[in-house]
Scaffold this active site. Structure first.
Site, PDB file in Angstrom:
ATOM      1  N   GLY A 125      40.936  37.142  42.466  1.00  0.00           N
ATOM      2  CA  GLY A 125      40.582  36.042  41.569  1.00  0.00           C
ATOM      3  C   GLY A 125      40.386  34.743  42.334  1.00  0.00           C
ATOM      4  CB  SER A 128      35.952  37.593  47.529  1.00  0.00           C
ATOM      5  OG  SER A 128      35.899  38.453  46.428  1.00  0.00           O
ATOM      6  CD  GLU A 161      29.297  36.556  40.395  1.00  0.00           C
ATOM      7  OE1 GLU A 161      30.055  37.516  40.256  1.00  0.00           O
ATOM      8  OE2 GLU A 161      29.214  35.901  41.457  1.00  0.00           O
ATOM      9  CG  ASP A 173      34.326  31.109  40.439  1.00  0.00           C
ATOM     10  OD1 ASP A 173      35.119  30.249  40.009  1.00  0.00           O
ATOM     11  OD2 ASP A 173      34.297  32.278  40.040  1.00  0.00           O
TER      12      ASP A 173
HETATM   13  C1  GLA Z   1      35.513  33.224  36.809  1.00  0.00           C
HETATM   14  C2  GLA Z   1      34.089  32.699  36.675  1.00  0.00           C
HETATM   15  C3  GLA Z   1      34.082  31.186  36.572  1.00  0.00           C
HETATM   16  C4  GLA Z   1      35.062  30.690  35.506  1.00  0.00           C
HETATM   17  C5  GLA Z   1      36.430  31.344  35.675  1.00  0.00           C
HETATM   18  C6  GLA Z   1      37.363  31.004  34.545  1.00  0.00           C
HETATM   19  O1  GLA Z   1      36.064  32.831  38.027  1.00  0.00           O
HETATM   20  O2  GLA Z   1      33.296  33.105  37.749  1.00  0.00           O
HETATM   21  O3  GLA Z   1      32.782  30.736  36.302  1.00  0.00           O
HETATM   22  O4  GLA Z   1      34.563  30.904  34.223  1.00  0.00           O
HETATM   23  O5  GLA Z   1      36.322  32.761  35.755  1.00  0.00           O
HETATM   24  O6  GLA Z   1      37.665  29.655  34.540  1.00  0.00           O
END
Ligand code: GLA
Length: 387
Positions: A125, A128, A161, A173
């Site tokens: 989480g 990566s 993605e 991210d």
């Molecule tokens: C994942 C997604 C992000 C975000 C988080 C939750 O990491 O890639 O865009 O939504 O979950 O905050």
């Protein structure tokens, strides 16, 4: 692994010649979870671990992808750069990113050899996949001299993605991986992409990441289900207020209107998002004022809301947070990232860090039969060229 070793590996795989190297980090989100795809605020920081990407153009008009983490490698001709590979193939992340260059009219007129090495634990989480996308984007941009702006590279990573991994993620991210700065967290408005780098000067306190080692998988469909539920909440509220995304409604207004959302689950999903956006703003204010106690309380409230209303925590994340909160010297603890496994983030006083790792580790293992891992976070710099 040292840079010299990586270069040697590259030569082993592809032979002698000039090599360029790039790095892009993973991230930990301090607060503001599942708010990004609702146009809300997030507050992540880039980590010091991430993905290395070594590249060289070749004369064979093929793109070759190899990784030191995974056995599978791929070789694709230039006409295949916009076609996703089978689901689950790691090459979809770099390929999906390269596809965005092609789709936006950038001419790729030569083949490239890629070697990747990541030290972000997979499924922890900690993004990566975003670090892989942004490392690729930064490398390709530099290698072909495209001159694409860093924020646009971030958007390309997000699109990769969506299109190549099937996850309708927000921008957090990739933004953290692309735009992070050492010793700062990024206070980002995910609607406008305006952002502020907020110094994270935690006197006597560490950011500790606890990896449940219960891999999270965004591909599971639960993430996309949450995205759809948020959209359903917006539709349910539209007759009563001007709203296009959940970030458009304040917490006070939401409280007055929440009964209009008939579906009880959808109502709880929205309640999390709207309250989390408010918590994020308050948390950033608290950090700027040096009030870590308030920041920690908001982290705790964030986790509880993700557990009860958004339902993305699960046994392992809840166990890790519960055990963390029992330790004296823990200021706040919550899950971080998408959820359904992955990691938690805790603020821990310096003198309590060793106890934290030892006791939370033992108690978590007792409860789940899984060995966790702990990292004291160092906040690193966003995607860049290293040589
Ligand atoms: C994942 C997604 C992000 C975000 C988080 C939750 O990491 O890639 O865009 O939504 O979950 O905050």
């Amino acid at each position: 692994m040292k840079v010299e070793e990586l270069k040697n590996k590259f030569v082993e795989v592809y032979g002698e010649g000039e090599i360029s190297g790039f790095f892009s980090p993973g991230r930990v989100n301090l607060i503001g979870e599942h708010t990004d795809y609702n146009g809300g605020f997030v507050f992540p920081c880039a980590l010091s671990f991430g993905t290395y990407c070594l590249v060289r153009k070749n004369n064979e008009n093929v793109f070759r992808f190899a990784s030191l983490n995974v056995e599978n490698s791929e070789e694709l001709t230039l006409d295949k750069l916009t076609t996703p590979l089978d689901k689950g193939n790691w090459v979809n992340y770099p390929l999906g990113t390269i596809a965005q260059f092609v789709k936006s009219g950038h001419e790729i007129n030569a083949g490239v050899d890629f070697l990747f090495y990541g030290n972000v634990p997979n499924g922890a989480g900690l993004s990566s996949s975003a670090s892989l996308e942004i490392a690729t984007a930064v490398a390709v941009n530099d290698l072909f001299g495209f001159g694409v702006d860093q924020v646009d590279l971030v958007k390309m990573g997000q699109k990769a993605e969506h299109e190549f991994a099937g996850v309708n993620c927000g921008i957090m991210d990739q933004f953290a991986s692309g735009m992070g700065a050492a010793d700062s967290a990024i206070f980002l408005n995910c609607d406008t992409l305006e952002y502020e780098l907020v110094p994270v000067k935690l006197d006597g306190v560490k950011i500790v990441i606890s990896n449940t080692n219960s891999p999270h998988s965004l591909g599971s469909g639960e993430y996309n289900e949450r995205v759809a539920q948020c959209q359903a909440a917006v539709e349910a509220l539209k007759p009563y207020t001007k709203i296009n995304q959940l970030a458009d409604i304040s917490w006070d207004e939401f409280k007055k209107l929440e009964d209009k959302i008939e579906d009880e689950t959808v109502r709880r999903r929205a309640r999390h998002v709207v309250s989390e956006i408010e918590r994020t703003v308050e948390a950033v204010d608290a950090l700027k004022a040096g009030n870590l106690e308030v920041f920690g309380k908001l982290m705790n409230a964030s986790h509880d809301s993700l557990r009860d209303d958004y339902e993305v925590t699960g046994n392992e994340l809840d166990a890790m947070v519960e055990e963390a909160r029992k330790i004296e010297g823990v200021i706040g603890s919550r899950m971080t990232g998408g959820g359904f496994g992955g990691s938690t983030v805790s603020l821990v006083k310096d003198e309590a860090v060793d106890d934290f790792i030892q006791q939370v580790g033992a108690n978590y293992k007792k409860r789940t039969y899984i060995n966790p891992e702990f990292y004291v976070a160092e906040i690193g710099q966003g995607g860049h060229k290293i040589f």
